[in-house]
Design an enzyme around this catalytic site. Structure first.
Site, PDB file in Angstrom:
ATOM      1  N   TYR A 215      30.003  41.280  37.307  1.00 24.57           N
ATOM      2  CA  TYR A 215      31.382  41.414  37.816  1.00 24.57           C
ATOM      3  C   TYR A 215      31.875  40.076  38.380  1.00 24.57           C
ATOM      4  O   TYR A 215      32.986  39.634  38.080  1.00 24.57           O
ATOM      5  CB  TYR A 215      31.389  42.489  38.899  1.00 24.57           C
ATOM      6  CG  TYR A 215      32.755  42.883  39.417  1.00 24.57           C
ATOM      7  CD1 TYR A 215      33.615  43.671  38.659  1.00 24.57           C
ATOM      8  CD2 TYR A 215      33.179  42.477  40.683  1.00 24.57           C
ATOM      9  CE1 TYR A 215      34.863  44.035  39.143  1.00 24.57           C
ATOM     10  CE2 TYR A 215      34.420  42.846  41.171  1.00 24.57           C
ATOM     11  CZ  TYR A 215      35.258  43.632  40.397  1.00 24.57           C
ATOM     12  OH  TYR A 215      36.493  44.002  40.880  1.00 24.57           O
TER      13      TYR A 215
ATOM     14  N   ILE B  22      39.812  47.244  48.559  1.00 20.87           N
ATOM     15  CA  ILE B  22      41.014  48.068  48.423  1.00 20.87           C
ATOM     16  C   ILE B  22      40.609  49.539  48.323  1.00 20.87           C
ATOM     17  O   ILE B  22      39.634  49.874  47.638  1.00 20.87           O
ATOM     18  CB  ILE B  22      41.814  47.657  47.157  1.00 20.87           C
ATOM     19  CG1 ILE B  22      42.090  46.136  47.135  1.00 20.87           C
ATOM     20  CG2 ILE B  22      43.105  48.459  47.040  1.00 20.87           C
ATOM     21  CD1 ILE B  22      42.954  45.601  48.246  1.00 20.87           C
TER      22      ILE B  22
ATOM     23  N   ALA C  47      30.841  37.050  37.686  1.00 23.60           N
ATOM     24  CA  ALA C  47      31.041  36.074  36.602  1.00 23.60           C
ATOM     25  C   ALA C  47      32.318  36.389  35.832  1.00 23.60           C
ATOM     26  O   ALA C  47      33.077  35.487  35.460  1.00 23.60           O
ATOM     27  CB  ALA C  47      29.832  36.088  35.667  1.00 23.60           C
TER      28      ALA C  47
HETATM   29  P1  NDP Z   1      40.081  52.068  38.479  1.00 21.40           P
HETATM   30  O1  NDP Z   1      38.721  52.317  37.912  1.00 21.40           O
HETATM   31  O2  NDP Z   1      40.662  53.039  39.440  1.00 21.40           O
HETATM   32  O3  NDP Z   1      41.123  51.848  37.294  1.00 21.40           O
HETATM   33  C1  NDP Z   1      40.833  51.001  36.229  1.00 21.40           C
HETATM   34  C2  NDP Z   1      41.604  51.480  35.032  1.00 21.40           C
HETATM   35  O4  NDP Z   1      41.235  50.642  33.911  1.00 21.40           O
HETATM   36  C3  NDP Z   1      41.267  52.919  34.642  1.00 21.40           C
HETATM   37  O5  NDP Z   1      42.424  53.617  34.265  1.00 21.40           O
HETATM   38  C4  NDP Z   1      40.306  52.720  33.467  1.00 21.40           C
HETATM   39  O6  NDP Z   1      40.285  53.790  32.549  1.00 21.40           O
HETATM   40  C5  NDP Z   1      40.921  51.491  32.821  1.00 21.40           C
HETATM   41  N1  NDP Z   1      39.999  50.862  31.886  1.00 21.40           N
HETATM   42  C6  NDP Z   1      38.655  50.763  31.980  1.00 21.40           C
HETATM   43  N2  NDP Z   1      38.158  50.167  30.882  1.00 21.40           N
HETATM   44  C7  NDP Z   1      39.220  49.886  30.084  1.00 21.40           C
HETATM   45  C8  NDP Z   1      39.353  49.295  28.795  1.00 21.40           C
HETATM   46  N3  NDP Z   1      38.283  48.884  28.096  1.00 21.40           N
HETATM   47  N4  NDP Z   1      40.591  49.173  28.257  1.00 21.40           N
HETATM   48  C9  NDP Z   1      41.676  49.606  28.942  1.00 21.40           C
HETATM   49  N5  NDP Z   1      41.608  50.189  30.148  1.00 21.40           N
HETATM   50  C10 NDP Z   1      40.391  50.336  30.719  1.00 21.40           C
HETATM   51  O7  NDP Z   1      39.993  50.589  39.144  1.00 21.40           O
HETATM   52  P2  NDP Z   1      40.828  49.958  40.349  1.00 21.40           P
HETATM   53  O8  NDP Z   1      42.222  50.436  40.330  1.00 21.40           O
HETATM   54  O9  NDP Z   1      40.036  50.070  41.579  1.00 21.40           O
HETATM   55  O10 NDP Z   1      40.782  48.410  39.917  1.00 21.40           O
HETATM   56  C11 NDP Z   1      41.791  47.804  39.136  1.00 21.40           C
HETATM   57  C12 NDP Z   1      41.478  46.319  39.017  1.00 21.40           C
HETATM   58  O11 NDP Z   1      41.395  45.731  40.312  1.00 21.40           O
HETATM   59  C13 NDP Z   1      40.161  46.030  38.335  1.00 21.40           C
HETATM   60  O12 NDP Z   1      40.285  44.877  37.523  1.00 21.40           O
HETATM   61  C14 NDP Z   1      39.224  45.760  39.499  1.00 21.40           C
HETATM   62  O13 NDP Z   1      38.134  44.937  39.124  1.00 21.40           O
HETATM   63  C15 NDP Z   1      40.160  45.053  40.442  1.00 21.40           C
HETATM   64  N6  NDP Z   1      39.727  45.074  41.828  1.00 21.40           N
HETATM   65  C16 NDP Z   1      39.592  46.256  42.514  1.00 21.40           C
HETATM   66  C17 NDP Z   1      39.185  46.248  43.828  1.00 21.40           C
HETATM   67  C18 NDP Z   1      39.045  47.503  44.614  1.00 21.40           C
HETATM   68  O14 NDP Z   1      38.710  47.410  45.807  1.00 21.40           O
HETATM   69  N7  NDP Z   1      39.292  48.672  44.043  1.00 21.40           N
HETATM   70  C19 NDP Z   1      38.869  44.999  44.527  1.00 21.40           C
HETATM   71  C20 NDP Z   1      39.054  43.826  43.725  1.00 21.40           C
HETATM   72  C21 NDP Z   1      39.477  43.878  42.434  1.00 21.40           C
HETATM   73  P3  NDP Z   1      39.287  55.067  32.821  1.00 21.40           P
HETATM   74  O15 NDP Z   1      40.019  55.923  33.789  1.00 21.40           O
HETATM   75  O16 NDP Z   1      39.112  55.719  31.521  1.00 21.40           O
HETATM   76  O17 NDP Z   1      38.024  54.497  33.365  1.00 21.40           O
END
Ligand code: NDP
Length: 247
Positions: free
Chosen positions: A154, A187, A156
């Site tokens: 993650y 978050i 990287a």
């Molecule tokens: P969630 O898991 O709640 O949402 C991520 C979404 O991305 C889901 O709808 C998921 O679908 C979708 N997804 C997963 N794989 C793919 C793919 N291959 N193609 C298209 N869509 C995909 O994550 P968060 O809302 O918590 O996080 C959102 C972003 O923020 C991420 O990049 C995360 O790394 C980043 N982030 C989050 C933090 C946190 O504290 N939550 C902190 C720092 C960064 P499905 O429902 O099917 O899994």
């Protein structure tokens, strides 16, 4: 209205932070494309957005597969005639210590978080270059700035997103395209709800503002970065972390 008649593609927009970004951009007048692996949830979010008044399109899009991303962008161009904004939000975790991390865990996270971001930027860059305008925001993480035990894949991937963002900013600046990254801290989402109480308590100790952030906190910064108010900002990483990382 800061984004009147703009067209915004949000990956992983069906739920969590992506959904908050989709709704926030919609409220400022943008038409929204919710792209997600899970079409049913994407359709639900898209219909909530349509209820708020703007047009929305739900796309089944696995960002790891360029053969699915490019036709998705073509569908957006067919429906709306342009794409003004890309928010690379789709992301996953598969945590493990390096000694135990499998090839599959490494590849899965790099593929969604980093390759997926590259694929989407590549697919929108041609229409944005033609339009001579575009705003790209990629969701990184403070883990990409500071590293974290148990998250080599993650960390990287998110550090890669930051370097990719700076490169895209340099390559596309002459075409009036801005690329920036947002690095959230801790978050309140389903992703962090899975953490143990012990881990959460330890993380809170490291946050000067002594509270978790919300998806809306992240969405607010994305809104600023994709709006005209940020026209002179490119290649930057904005942390949204309650002060956890201070440069
Ligand atoms: P969630 O898991 O709640 O949402 C991520 C979404 O991305 C889901 O709808 C998921 O679908 C979708 N997804 C997963 N794989 C793919 C793919 N291959 N193609 C298209 N869509 C995909 O994550 P968060 O809302 O918590 O996080 C959102 C972003 O923020 C991420 O990049 C995360 O790394 C980043 N982030 C989050 C933090 C946190 O504290 N939550 C902190 C720092 C960064 P499905 O429902 O099917 O899994």
């Amino acid at each position: 209205m800061k984004l009147k008649d703009k067209v915004a593609l949000i990956t992983g927009g069906a739920r969590g932070i992506g959904q908050a970004i989709a709704i926030t951009l919609d409220k400022e007048g943008a038409d929204i494309v919710v792209a997600d692996v899970n079409l049913v949830v994407a359709q639900k979010t898209a219909s909530e957005i349509e209820d708020l008044g703007r047009q929305a399109l739900a796309l089944e899009m696995d960002v790891t597969d360029y053969a699915k991303v490019e036709p998705g962008v073509n569908k957006i161009l067919d429906k709306f005639g342009k794409v003004d904004i890309l928010v690379n939000n789709a992301g996953i975790t598969k945590d493990n210590l390096i000694l135990r991390m499998s090839q599959g865990e490494w590849d899965a996270v790099i593929n969604v978080n980093l390759k997926g971001t590259f694929n989407c930027i590549k697919a929108v860059s041609r229409p944005m270059v033609k339009q001579r305008s575009g705003k790209i925001v990629s969701i990184a993480s403070i883990i990409g700035l500071m590293g974290n035990a148990g998250q080599a894949n993650y960390a990287a991937s998110k550090a890669g997103i930051i370097a990719l963002t700076k490169t895209v900013a340099k390559e596309l600046a002459s075409r009036n395209i801005n690329a920036n990254a947002v690095a959230p801290g801790f978050i309140q989402t389903e992703m962090t709800a899975k953490l143990s109480e012990e881990v959460k308590a330890k993380m809170l100790e490291a946050i000067p503002l002594a509270k978790l952030g919300t998806p809306q906190d992240v969405a607010n910064v994305c809104l600023f970065l994709v709006s005209e108010e940020a026209n002179y900002i490119t290649g930057q990483v904005i942390t949204v972390d309650g002060g956890m990382v201070m440069a």
